[in-house]
Every structure is written in structure tokens, then in C-alpha cells.
Design a protein around this motif. Structure first.
Motif, mmCIF file in Angstrom:
data_model
loop_
_atom_site.group_PDB
_atom_site.id
_atom_site.type_symbol
_atom_site.label_atom_id
_atom_site.label_comp_id
_atom_site.label_asym_id
_atom_site.label_seq_id
_atom_site.Cartn_x
_atom_site.Cartn_y
_atom_site.Cartn_z
ATOM 1 N N ALA A 29 0.832 -1.208 0.000
ATOM 2 C CA ALA A 29 0.000 0.000 0.000
ATOM 3 C C ALA A 29 0.862 1.252 0.000
ATOM 4 O O ALA A 29 0.590 2.223 -0.736
ATOM 5 C CB ALA A 29 -0.930 -0.008 1.210
ATOM 6 N N SER A 30 1.909 1.250 0.793
ATOM 7 C CA SER A 30 2.774 2.423 0.888
ATOM 8 C C SER A 30 3.502 2.702 -0.423
ATOM 9 O O SER A 30 3.570 3.842 -0.886
ATOM 10 C CB SER A 30 3.790 2.212 2.021
ATOM 11 N N GLU A 77 1.101 6.283 -4.375
ATOM 12 C CA GLU A 77 1.263 7.455 -5.240
ATOM 13 C C GLU A 77 0.891 7.161 -6.692
ATOM 14 O O GLU A 77 0.602 8.072 -7.467
ATOM 15 C CB GLU A 77 2.703 7.978 -5.184
ATOM 16 N N PHE A 78 0.865 5.891 -7.048
ATOM 17 C CA PHE A 78 0.506 5.514 -8.424
ATOM 18 C C PHE A 78 -0.965 5.108 -8.526
ATOM 19 O O PHE A 78 -1.662 5.483 -9.474
ATOM 20 C CB PHE A 78 1.396 4.371 -8.895
ATOM 21 N N PHE A 79 -1.408 4.304 -7.560
ATOM 22 C CA PHE A 79 -2.792 3.842 -7.505
ATOM 23 C C PHE A 79 -3.273 4.067 -6.073
ATOM 24 O O PHE A 79 -2.978 3.263 -5.187
ATOM 25 C CB PHE A 79 -2.882 2.348 -7.855
ATOM 26 N N PRO A 80 -3.983 5.134 -5.823
ATOM 27 C CA PRO A 80 -4.340 5.492 -4.442
ATOM 28 C C PRO A 80 -5.044 4.355 -3.708
ATOM 29 O O PRO A 80 -5.912 3.674 -4.267
ATOM 30 C CB PRO A 80 -5.282 6.687 -4.629
ATOM 31 N N ILE A 140 -7.027 -1.963 -1.158
ATOM 32 C CA ILE A 140 -7.779 -1.730 -2.386
ATOM 33 C C ILE A 140 -7.140 -0.565 -3.132
ATOM 34 O O ILE A 140 -7.042 0.549 -2.609
ATOM 35 C CB ILE A 140 -9.259 -1.426 -2.085
ATOM 36 N N LEU A 141 -6.683 -0.837 -4.362
ATOM 37 C CA LEU A 141 -6.087 0.181 -5.216
ATOM 38 C C LEU A 141 -7.180 0.771 -6.105
ATOM 39 O O LEU A 141 -7.862 0.045 -6.825
ATOM 40 C CB LEU A 141 -4.970 -0.427 -6.070
ATOM 41 N N ASP A 142 -7.310 2.086 -6.054
ATOM 42 C CA ASP A 142 -8.401 2.771 -6.745
ATOM 43 C C ASP A 142 -7.921 3.275 -8.108
ATOM 44 O O ASP A 142 -7.064 4.142 -8.203
ATOM 45 C CB ASP A 142 -8.878 3.943 -5.886
ATOM 46 N N LEU A 159 -8.734 -2.682 -7.746
ATOM 47 C CA LEU A 159 -8.056 -3.962 -7.590
ATOM 48 C C LEU A 159 -7.742 -4.148 -6.107
ATOM 49 O O LEU A 159 -7.208 -3.233 -5.472
ATOM 50 C CB LEU A 159 -6.762 -4.004 -8.402
ATOM 51 N N MET A 160 -8.071 -5.314 -5.554
ATOM 52 C CA MET A 160 -7.780 -5.589 -4.151
ATOM 53 C C MET A 160 -6.608 -6.555 -4.065
ATOM 54 O O MET A 160 -6.654 -7.650 -4.627
ATOM 55 C CB MET A 160 -9.006 -6.160 -3.445
#
Length: 947
Positions: free
Chosen positions: A779-780, A784-787, A802-804, A841-842
Motif C-alpha cells: 500500500a505504501s 502514489e501511483f494507484f491510491p 484496495i487500489l483505486d 483492484l484488491m
């Protein structure tokens, strides 16, 4: 404190990031000095358990295998002739070694990403074709959980499909006892009438919605059922036949007798007894019912080059879309066992299967001849493999005499014994059985031929796949060819959120095919199963300690079945207190779709609770719903950590509010991988939970099953936990049966038992901490690429994130699905797509992946982001981008007509490491919509694949 380095323990091999330097790298990126500091911040103090897990100290792999050998030795193997739906069989060694015991097959995930699942999809399509041919019905699914629950699904399908008639469902008295018990339990919860009748004497009076027949019956009797089927149709009923696939090579199949549905099990096609499971059930239906067929269906579509390609058809039509309107709560299958059965049919072909069936039937005739000569009375002279023999007052004596000769027979009552023949039965066994009955040694068969009216005349299994692989060399290469078309955990990380694809260690898998575990009949006498029951009791006790509950039942053979068991326990509890009106189940909008479907099957009314903007439960809506339904509130179903991958800080508050209103709290254990050793749902407010042994506790997914979904409960719900379907009346103090056999899919329980013993309490806790570390590192680095869409109050996630992609999609047109397909070009299975939030995407890296593999995934995602930015800057359009054209096959890359706006090198080798180790998907992007519009659910002709 940091995660301890224990190089001599199994935990050191299970947990990927074990080097202190790697741990420090991950911590530094997240901004923490220690793993304990990260955990203390991420996990709310209000739910943390006070004491470490009280489990036995971790054992070494050598010690665990020795202990499993000790337990196995306490089981007594025998010649299993009990029958009742379970038969001994020969698993061809080439299939046992190269499928059942092969990580390329057992570590694969459900084939929701079809381009990298073509091998297992073909094997499952072979299974469907096998079932369709043998039952003479045009559409079959890719397996269900066991025969009894498959019949229950068929009963519910008949009730949905028969709009003209809301009458009772009639089951033939010759159906399997466990089937009758399962159907009665489901019917009681849903409030419809079941009648048991001898259908050979005609249909009972009254309105009939559906009829269930068994062919052959549990007594062994084979009879022409076409007359009663026609009579049922005339009265507006639908008809299901539970049929033995091996018998169908000789007798008229259900489809040719006029049945609407056929169900049964493929167990005797090469799948060991496994003390009751896992075994692949099947269901086939007539034309017009395919779009309400429960479970998964493999279909054929086209890829973007026009080539035929396999995919799951209608794969999201049920739980994820229809939720409380779903027609079934089935979300899994027995894929690995269905694949074993399909390869068994490929191995033997139609002639081989018929030869086995003829040998089985002839051996039954040989025994019948000897028994008749000795004056023993047979209940039926028309049978396939099973004899029911009347021995007035002497049944126990016969059973004891047979057991003394190493043979198990079926004790029906004091006067009646059942004997079932299978492909392993020898002439010596037949003579021993005859002697146990007081008859002489067997000779030749005389009479007892199948009646001409029931003989099959139609062909089956004529497709080349069942007539080509006759030598072991051919079959071995076919198995290898199919496995090479897939991406499984043995090749790559599978970062699926909510599905926890972690290491399935070889040591954990080792014991499942040992004969002392695999060859035990589920209804064998207790004197022969002491080792099994000790293992199961120990595992249930360990799971109770881990979860903080008072009792565990491992009977449910899938997570969805564990959900149903938990909800039925809640229902039983309310009914026992006279609270018959309590039938409302509150379910958060973000919940997994099976939650709502399971609640409906438990006879409950679903009320959805809104989700707040931060992903937590909307408190205002929750309390309004509690107040609105206070007098009829049965329970709430919550997933913890939430489906959004967050430790909600308010979970105790939610549980207290439900309890104050007289309801119960069901905690879905899908995300237990974030709790083990840190928090116990039975202690922070849960009354009942199901667990997923195929996630947290290392049973492999097998391409979509086997699964085990134990149910764990507090003491006040213990009297309503699953009962034994093989008992004529359930034991006092137990609830309805959930699965056909008492211990469900017992055959895979040694895997989880071994995992717990290998890790010990400290190792399990470290695994949870490592899972949190890995997820927060992903996640960290990717935020910056996929919040990252949701985090807890501390800004951290639990075991998944979860990437938004929605802003990127709005800006460029690149979708989350494009990213999922592009990851295949990097040799990765995609994260969970569009669940629980569309356009996202999770990701769940699990504790088993090392830093190098996690970084490889992160680098792939960052490279893909750069390609998205290329679309944004106009280097190429989204339609002609490597993202929309992904995945790229080898044929596409070497084509002389390459006309794309990006170089071949970018298509095939987007990062340098792929130049040496490259997986090429066997097909390009598949047209799912076309496949749904034009269902093709059996093996296509070979010419479809020539180009």
C-alpha cells in the motif's frame, strides 16, 4: 521488538520476509521502527487478545510427519463394501502423482482470469462433457460440493423453475439417507413440504412441485423410471434423478428417461474415499434451465485473434450481482476433484469405463448367485453393484463375520445387510463375503442380468479427448500440456485480496493420499477411525482456541456452507427461545455476496446496511435499521477485518448494539488471516463465525476447490451446530446436517492440522504480523501511483489493500480489467478485480511472499502505471495500447503483420527480467460477452483449435 528470526523452524520457510534486512526495508518504507509498533497502531487496542495462543509448541516437519504416521496407524484399513454413495476406486498413479499431488494443479486459483487458466478450464470442460454424455442431458456445471447438497440444490432449482406449481417435493424412499436428511433440513428452513414415498408404487396424492429419484437406489435396485417420470410431468412436476455415473455406462440415462435434472457424485471416478470428501458432485439439466444452474459453468468463446478459448460462463450472475435474490449460495466447487475425475474418464475412455462397469455388475451377480444358492433372500433381483440381503435377526453376526475378514458391510437394521461391489473387488473378497453370510465360496454368475428395459443403447464419450490418450506417455504429456497453460502459485505470486493465496507446503500435503487416511469409508465403524477422529478433535480444539469460541464443527465443506451452518445455528437458537419472529438479518452493503444468499437459504429476510464514505458501516443507517427491526432482528453478518481490508475500530460497539436489541452477531471469517494470534472474534463480540481453511489455514484452492468452511460458535449456540446426516434422526443437542458426511471434506484436514502444529501459537502470530507488514508495504509503495481507497484511523490497512483506478480510468479510459490483463504479460495473476468496489483492484500479498517477489509485483504495477501515462500523453490510444491488447500471446508477438503503436519488445518483455523467464498466455483477451450470449458448455471439435 521485531519479527524473530527462527531459521530452524518451519515458520522460517512459511513466512517469506524473514531476513532482518528485508523486514527493515519494508518498515522504513511504511515509516515504522518495528513490526510490533506497526501492529499496535494498525489493530485497535479494543479487540486485541490479552494472552498468547495456548497451542502446543511448534513441531518440526519430521516430528509432524511422525505424528501423522502415529494417527494414521490408529485407523484400520479394510475392504470397503458399505456403499451408500461412497465406493473404493483406483486412482491411476499417473493422475495421483501428476494432478492430485501436483502443485501446478492444487495451488491454482478459481479460473476467473481465463487467459491464464486454459489448462484447468479444459479439464473442467472435459468433466462437463463427461457428465453431459453419461446423463444424456445437454448442460452440466463444473461440479458441486457433494451428492446430498447437490440434490438439495436440484430441489431448490425445481422450485424456482416450476412457476406453475408450488406443491410439495417428493423424494423416493430409496434415496440415500444422508440426501433425505440434507433436503429435509433445507426445506424446514425455507418452509416447504417434503414427502418420502416409495415411487415404484406410483406418485402420492396432492400438488407436487418436484420429484427426486435415485438410480440405482440405496438398496441397489435398478428399475425403469420412465413411467413415474412421465406421470410426474403430466401432473406439472419437474423431475431430478440422482444417478451413479459408472452405472450410466450400462443403464438408460436420466435424460433419455425424461428427467429434467441429473445429479450425483463423480467420486468413484478415481477419487479416494477420503473419509467422506472432498468429492466432486455434478449437476446436469435439460435445455432451458442452464441460466439458473447453480455453481460454475465452463464455456467456449473467442479471443481477440478469433481463436477458440475457454472461460467461466455466467460467472458473476449469482452472488456478486443478485445478492439476496441469488438462487444459490454456492460460490465454490470441487474443481481439483472434478479434474481428477475427468482425467480418469480420459484415461479409461468409454470402452474402459464400460468394462469396469460390466466387471462390477458381473461380480455383484456372482455374489448374488452364491447367496441365493444358500437360501439368502435378496430385496431386489435387478441391481447394478449393490445387494440388499435379508438375514432375519442375524445382521450383526454377518457384519461381525465380515469385519473379522477385513471387510466392511452396511448394517441396515437387525435383519438386513447391504453389500456394494466396486472396481477393486476381487474374487477372493466375494468368497469371503459369501462365507460371512453363511454361504459357500462363489462360483459363476447365473441370472440377475439387468432388464432389457433399462439397458443403455446410446453412445457416450465419443469426443477425441476420451479416445486418444491411451498410453501413459500420451496421458502424462496431456496433463503436462494443460498445466503449462496455467498460472498457479507454483510459478508466481497470486495477490488476490480476500482469497489469501499463501504457501501450501509439501509437508502439509504429504499425508492426504496415505491409504490409512484416504481409503477410509465415512461410515466405517468408530473402531476403525480412531486416528481420524483424534486428528479432527485436535484440529477443532485448536481452531476454537485460535478464534476464541467454545465449539467448532469442521463439517461444512465450503465457506458458503459454513455461513449457512452459522445462520441455521442462530435460527435454531431463536426458535428454542420462542422467538420465532426473529428472522431479519442485517448485512453491510460491502459484504461478500454469499452472505446474503446464505441468509435467504436460512429462511431469513435480508436488510442491507449502508456503507459510509470511509468504508466503515454507516452508523446512522445501522442504528436506524436496528431500531426499525428491533423486535424481529435475528442477527447481523459482518466481515472482520472489513471487506475493504480495514480494522474498523467500532466493531465492539456494533456487536453491543446488536446484542442489546436481542440479535446475534455472525462474524465472517474470510479475513481471519489478519487476526490469528492478535484478536479473537469469539472474544470481541462474535457469537458464531465460519473460517476458511482453504485460505487462512493452507488448504490449497485447487483451481476452485476443495474448500473447508468450519463453523465456530459460543456455548449457547452449541446445541444447534451441524448434526450427522447419516443418522435417521439427528442426535439430541445438535442442529441440522450441512454436508453429506459427518466430517465433511475430512480428506484435506491433515493439511490444516499440520500447518497449525508446524507453526505453533508463536509462528501463527508471526504469520499474521508478516501479512500486515507485507500489505502495508504494498500500500505504501503503490499509493502514489494507484491510491489506496480505504485505510483505518491510523492510515494503515489490514492484510489487504484496495487500489483505486477510477480516476485513472476517467482520465485515460484504461480500466482495472486492462491492468489485470496486462499483469499476465509480467507473469502475474491479477489481484481481485472490481470487488468489493467497481473500478478497483484488491491486493493481498500474504505472509508467504518474500520481498523480492513483492517488489517484482510492485515494479510491474509501476511499469503499468507508466504505460497508462503513455495513453494520457498520447503516445498511443487506449484502444491500441499494450494495456487494452493484453495479454500478448507468443503468436501475436512473432506475427509478421505487427501493426501496433508500441514495439513488440514492450508487449512481450516490459521489464528486463522477463527475457529469461517468460510465461506466454496461451490465448489473447477473451470475449466474455460473446460467450455468455452463445453458451457452448461441452468439448468443441478439434478443428476449432487448428488455427
Amino acid at each position: 521488538m521485531t519479527i524473530q528470526s527462527l531459521p530452524s523452524t518451519f515458520a522460517d520457510r512459511h513466512i517469506g520476509a524473514r531476513r532482518q534486512a528485508d523486514i527493515d526495508t519494508m518498515l522504513k518504507n511504511i515509516g515504522y521502527d518495528s513490526v510490533d509498533g506497526l501492529v499496535d497502531t494498525a489493530v485497535p487496542a479494543s479487540i486485541r487478545q490479552e494472552n498468547p495462543l495456548l497451542l502446543t509448541a511448534a513441531l518440526s516437519e519430521v516430528e509432524v510427519l511422525a505424528e501423522l504416521r502415529r494417527l494414521a496407524a490408529k485407523n484400520k484399513t479394510a475392504v470397503q463394501m458399505i456403499g451408500q454413495g461412497y465406493y473404493d476406486t483406483v486412482t491411476p498413479p499417473v493422475i495421483r502423482r501428476n494432478v492430485l499431488e501436483a502443485p501446478a494443479w492444487y495451488t491454482a486459483y478459481t479460473p476467473y482470469q481465463p487467459e491464464i487458466s486454459q489448462g484447468r478450464l479444459e479439464a473442467l470442460l472435459n468433466f462437463q462433457t463427461m457428465v453431459q454424455d453419461l446423463t444424456a442431458l445437454p448442460v452440466a456445471n463444473a461440479s458441486l460440493l457433494d451428492e446430498a447438497t447437490a440434490v438439495a440444490e436440484a430441489v431448490l432449482l425445481m422450485r424456482r423453475a416450476n412457476k406453475k406449481n408450488d406443491g410439495k417435493t417428493v423424494l423416493d424412499a430409496d434415496c440415500l439417507p444422508q440426501t433425505i436428511a440434507i433436503v429435509q433440513g433445507r426445506a424446514e428452513a425455507l418452509g416447504f413440504e417434503i414427502e418420502i414415498a416409495d415411487l415404484s408404487q406410483g406418485l402420492p396424492d396432492g400438488d407436487i412441485n418436484g420429484v427426486v429419484l435415485q438410480q440405482p437406489g440405496v438398496s441397489g435396485r435398478v428399475w425403469d423410471q420412465s413411467g413415474v417420470i412421465a406421470a410426474a410431468k403430466e401432473r406439472g412436476a419437474l423431475v431430478t434423478v440422482a444417478a451413479d455415473l459408472l452405472a450410466l455406462t450400462l443403464i438408460t440415462p436420466p435424460g433419455e428417461q425424461g428427467a429434467d435434472i441429473a445429479v450425483g457424485t463423480a467420486q468413484r471416478f478415481g477419487v479416494p474415499l477420503f473419509f467422506g470428501g472432498p468429492h466432486a458432485a455434478y449437476m446436469a439439466v435439460r435445455t432451458g434451465m442452464e441460466r439458473t444452474l447453480p455453481g460454475r459453468i465452463v464455456g467456449v468463446s473467442k479471443d481477440n485473434a478469433g481463436a477458440s478459448a475457454y472461460r467461466l460462463a455466467l460467472q458473476t450472475r449469482e452472488q456478486h450481482i443478485r445478492r439476496e435474490k441469488a438462487t444459490s449460495n454456492i460460490c465454490t466447487a470441487q474443481a481439483l476433484l472434478a479434474i481428477v475425475s475427468s482425467f480418469y474418464a480420459v484415461y479409461h475412455g468409454p470402452d474402459g469405463l464400460k468394462a469396469i462397469a460390466e466387471t462390477v455388475h458381473n461380480n455383484a451377480r456372482v455374489l448374488a448367485t452364491a447367496l441365493r444358492a444358500a437360501g439368502r433372500e435378496l430385496v431386489s433381483d435387478s441391481f447394478f453393484d449393490t445387494l440388499t440381503v435379508r438375514v432375519p435377526g442375524k445382521a450383526t453376526k454377518v457384519i461381525t463375520a465380515a469385519e473379522a475378514r477385513g471387510i466392511n458391510l452396511r448394517l441396515i437394521d437387525a435383519d438386513t445387510v447391504g453389500v456394494s461391489i466396486d472396481e477393486t473387488t476381487t474374487a477372493a473378497t466375494l468368497s469371503a463375503v459369501a462365507v460371512a453370510f453363511g454361504a459357500g465360496p462363489v462360483g459363476d454368475a447365473a441370472g440377475f442380468e439387468l432388464p432389457e428395459a433399462v439397458l443403455r443403447t446410446s453412445d457416450y464419450l465419443q469426443h477425441p479427448v476420451f479416445n486418444t490418450h491411451r498410453s501413459e506417455t500420451q496421458l502424462l504429456r496431456y496433463i503436462r500440456k494443460l498445466s503449462d497453460r496455467d498460472l498457479a502459485l507454483d510459478r508466481t505470486m497470486i495477490p488476490l485480496g480476500s482469497c489469501t493465496m499463501k504457501l501450501n507446503a509439501t509437508t502439509e500435503m504429504e499425508a492426504i493420499s496415505w491409504p490409512e487416511f484416504a481409503s477410509i469409508h465415512p461410515f466405517a465403524p468408530d473402531s476403525q477411525t480412531a486416528g481420524w477422529r483424534e486428528l479432527i478433535d485436535g484440529l477443532e480444539a485448536d481452531l476454537a482456541e485460535i478464534t476464541g469460541y467454545d465449539q467448532v464443527s469442521i463439517q461444512p465443506n465450503a465457506g458458503s456452507q459454513g455461513e449457512l451452518a452459522g445462520l441455521l445455528a442462530i435460527r435454531g437458537y431463536h426458535l428454542s427461545r420462542g422467538d420465532d419472529q426473529r428472522n431479519v438479518c442485517l448485512i453491510p452493503a460491502s459484504a461478500h455476496g454469499t452472505n446474503a444468499a446464505s441468509a435467504v437459504l436460512a429462511g431469513m429476510k435480508v436488510v442491507v446496511v449502508a456503507t459510509a464514505a470511509d468504508g466503515t458501516i454507516d452508523h446512522a443507517d445501522l442504528y436506524a435499521k436496528i431500531e426499525q427491526h428491533r423486535d424481529v432482528l435475528s442477527c447481523i453478518m459482518i466481515t472482520y477485518p472489513s471487506t475493504h481490508g480495514v480494522y474498523d475500530a467500532d466493531v465492539r460497539e456494533v456487536c453491543d448494539a446488536i446484542h442489546a436489541a436481542g440479535g446475534q452477531v455472525y462474524v465472517d471469517g474470510a479475513n481471519l488471516n489478519a487476526l490469528v494470534g492478535l484478536a479473537q472474534p469469539g472474544k470481541f463480540g462474535g457469537d458464531v463465525s465460519h473460517l476458511n481453511l482453504h485460505k487462512t489455514f493452507c488448504i490449497p484452492h485447487g483451481g476452485g476447490g476443495p474448500g473447508v468452511g468450519p463453523v465456530a460458535a459460543k456455548a449457547h449456540l452449541a446445541p444447534f451446530m451441524p448434526g450427522d446426516a447419516n443418522k435417521a434422526a439427528h442426535e439430541a443437542g445438535h442442529g441440522v446436517a450441512i454436508s453429506a458426511s459427518r466430517f465433511g471434506s475430512a480428506g484435506v484436514l491433515p493439511i490444516s492440522w499440520a500447518y497449525v502444529k508446524l507453526m505453533g501459537g508463536a509462528g501463527l502470530t508471526e504469520a499474521t504480523k508478516s501479512a500486515l507488514l507485507a500489505a502495508n508495504y504494498v500500500a505504501s509503495r503503490l499509493n502514489e501511483f494507484f491510491p489506496v481507497l480505504y485505510t483505518g484511523e491510523s492510515g494503515l490497512v489490514a492484510h489487504e489493500c484496495i487500489l483505486d483506478l477510477r480516476e485513472l480510468t476517467a482520465r485515460t479510459g484504461v480500466t482495472a480489467e486492462d491492468v489485470a490483463k496486462r499483469l499476465m504479460d509480467f507473469g502475474f495473476h491479477a489481484p481481485t478485480l472490481a470487488f468489493p468496489v467497481a473500478g478497483t483492484l484488491m491486493v493481498e500479498p500474504t505472509e508467504s511472499e518474500d520481498l523480492a517477489e513483492i517488489d517484482r509485483f510492485i515494479d510491474a504495477m509501476i511499469t503499468i502505471h507508466a504505460e497508462i501515462e503513455q495513453v494520457a500523453s498520447g503516445d498511443f490510444t487506449v484502444e491500441n495500447s499494450p494495456l487494452r491488447n493484453a495479454p500478448h500471446t507468443a503468436a501475436a508477438v512473432v506475427s509478421s503483420s505487427w501493426d501496433r503503436s508500441y514495439p513488440r519488445e514492450q508487449a512481450a518483455f516490459p521489464v528486463p527480467s522477463l527475457r529469461q523467464d517468460k510465461y506466454f498466455p496461451p490465448v489473447g483477451r477473451i470475449d466474455g460477452a460473446a460467450g455468455d450470449r452463445n453458451l457452448v458448455c461441452s468439448c468443441p471439435p478439434l478443428e476449432d483449435f487448428e488455427n
